[in-house]
Enzyme design. Structure first.
Site, PDB file in Angstrom:
ATOM      1  N   SER A 270      25.432   8.087 -45.016  1.00 41.31           N
ATOM      2  CA  SER A 270      24.019   8.040 -45.379  1.00 41.31           C
ATOM      3  C   SER A 270      23.749   9.008 -46.517  1.00 41.31           C
ATOM      4  O   SER A 270      24.456  10.015 -46.691  1.00 41.31           O
ATOM      5  CB  SER A 270      23.165   8.433 -44.169  1.00 41.31           C
ATOM      6  OG  SER A 270      21.820   8.670 -44.536  1.00 41.31           O
ATOM      7  N   TYR A 296      21.856  15.447 -38.177  1.00 38.49           N
ATOM      8  CA  TYR A 296      22.185  14.119 -38.684  1.00 38.49           C
ATOM      9  C   TYR A 296      22.928  14.222 -40.017  1.00 38.49           C
ATOM     10  O   TYR A 296      23.965  13.572 -40.220  1.00 38.49           O
ATOM     11  CB  TYR A 296      20.906  13.300 -38.854  1.00 38.49           C
ATOM     12  CG  TYR A 296      21.129  11.902 -39.385  1.00 38.49           C
ATOM     13  CD1 TYR A 296      21.859  10.967 -38.667  1.00 38.49           C
ATOM     14  CD2 TYR A 296      20.580  11.512 -40.613  1.00 38.49           C
ATOM     15  CE1 TYR A 296      22.051   9.672 -39.156  1.00 38.49           C
ATOM     16  CE2 TYR A 296      20.761  10.220 -41.097  1.00 38.49           C
ATOM     17  CZ  TYR A 296      21.502   9.314 -40.370  1.00 38.49           C
ATOM     18  OH  TYR A 296      21.695   8.041 -40.859  1.00 38.49           O
TER      19      TYR A 296
END
Length: 421
Positions: A270, A296
């Site tokens: 990501s 994350y």
């Protein structure tokens, strides 16, 4: 060498769909595993691979949801070689059971499953849940399936070598006008093809694994090793030149018929990796206050470092590994962060979000290319700091995510954690 000089581009972009990037690619006789294939871009990744003829196993936590998706993909593609198997990436026993139950070669592994910005939570081992699901579980899965991937990669390499030897010997025979030489070439090609078939031949699967039976297993010599030989410039194994800026005939070549030769691992990372490097001294937020997006981001950096480390270790086995950012897609992945306000960001459909995953998994344009990070169907641009502009952030990559020393340290750390009782 300046990375920009070798940056890989393709005829595809932010608006391309998974169906477009795989158009003309033949995956008949190929076997794929897609984790997290019961939702989001995992569904469209599996659909595109199945539509190209691959046998696809949906590795999911929810078997009922997986079964519904498999039925839908069969309906839309006509491919009945869709299978569903249980996989919980937060559970080491589940990962081990999946890997142990797999039988025969594996050509494509898409590490797609993930969680985003979870509230603080730990596994029974005391590990941060995001780091465990997004990185450690996939790390263990890939290592457990390495033998199957290497079997597919080695068979493809043998097939490519046989084709090259046959072509060279046949050309020599024609030039010399020698029937004996032609016979020699045929014998050499036949022997190499037999070796390829033997390497690709699967063993009968364990009945308890939930995987397809051996009667449906591909791996015959006819499909393995044909990568790039049809409709692509250059000789087999030279892929990677296609898609580079300035190479002749690049536009549209991804639509030419072809089959990738190497086994491939695709790791869905990501743009959020730009939020945090891997903090080796505090992987699990034992000392830092827990912040969901930092956790994350760290796990997504780990995804890229895994691709770098795995490619360095396994390229010799015929396995190439790349990471990617799928871009901004509104799916249930964001359920813990709500609607993300991102002015200027191009929001993708799930079909567009799966495009880069499918490109890396199946396109002959990227044959032999590994250890890199892609976004919007092109290799990402290195950035010296996290861009304030979210559009630029979507296509940038942090140098720390591609650092070979960091990749080695993460590999050793991951092995140590997984070896612990």
């Amino acid at each position: 060498m300046d990375p920009k000089e070798t940056r890989i581009t393709t005829p595809f972009d932010v608006r391309s769909t998974a169906a477009e990037v795989i158009d003309g690619v033949d995956l008949s006789g190929r076997r794929a595993v897609v984790t997290g294939a019961a939702s989001g871009i995992g569904i469209e990744t599996a659909r595109a691979l199945a539509g190209a003829g691959a046998e696809v196993t949906l590795a999911v936590r929810n078997l009922e949801a997986g079964a519904r998706v498999a039925e839908d993909i069969t309906t839309t593609t006509g491919n009945k070689r869709l299978y569903v198997a249980h996989l919980d990436l937060a559970d080491r026993a589940s990962v081990a059971a999946f890997a142990d139950g797999w039988d025969g070669p594996l050509h494509i592994l898409v590490n797609n499953a993930g969680v985003m910005a979870l509230p603080e939570g730990r596994t029974p081992e005391g590990w941060d849940r995001q780091f465990t699901v997004n990185h450690l579980g996939h790390f263990a899965l890939a290592r457990g399936l390495h033998g199957a991937l290497a079997a597919a990669g080695s068979a493809a390499a043998a097939g490519s070598a046989a084709a090259a030897a046959s072509a060279a010997a046949a050309g020599s025979a024609a030039a010399a006008g020698s029937a004996a030489a032609a016979g020699s070439a045929a014998a050499a090609a036949s022997a190499a093809a037999a070796a390829s078939a033997a390497a690709a031949r699967p063993v009968r699967p364990a009945a308890s694994a939930g995987f397809p039976g051996s009667a449906g297993f591909p791996g015959s010599a006819g499909s393995v090793g044909s990568a790039g030989s049809v409709g692509f410039p250059g000789s087999a194994g030279s892929a990677g030149s296609a898609g580079f800026p300035g190479s002749p005939g690049t536009p549209g070549t991804a639509r030419s018929p072809g089959t990738p030769a190497s086994a491939r691992i695709v790791v869905v990372s990501s743009a959020a990796h730009l939020r945090s490097p891997v903090v080796f001294d505090d992987l699990h937020f034992d000392y830092r206050p827990y912040e969901p997006m930092l956790a994350y981001g760290q796990s997504k950096t780990a995804n890229v470092l895994f691709a770098v480390g795995a490619n360095a270790r396994w390229a010799g086995d015929g396995i190439v590994v790349n990471a990617l950012s799928p871009g901004g897609i509104r799916t249930n992945l964001q359920r813990h962060v709500g609607d993300i306000a991102a002015p200027g960001v191009v929001w993708k459909t799930p079909e567009q979000g799966a495009a880069t995953s499918v490109l890396l998994a199946a396109s002959p344009l990227l044959e032999g290319v590994g250890g890199r990070y892609f976004a919007d169907c092109a290799e990402a641009e290195p950035v010296s700091r996290r861009p304030e502009d979210l559009t630029a952030m979507m296509v940038g990559v942090a140098p720390y995510a591609l650092d070979p020393e960091g990749a080695d340290r993460l590999w050793a750390t991951s092995e140590r954690l997984l070896a612990a009782d």
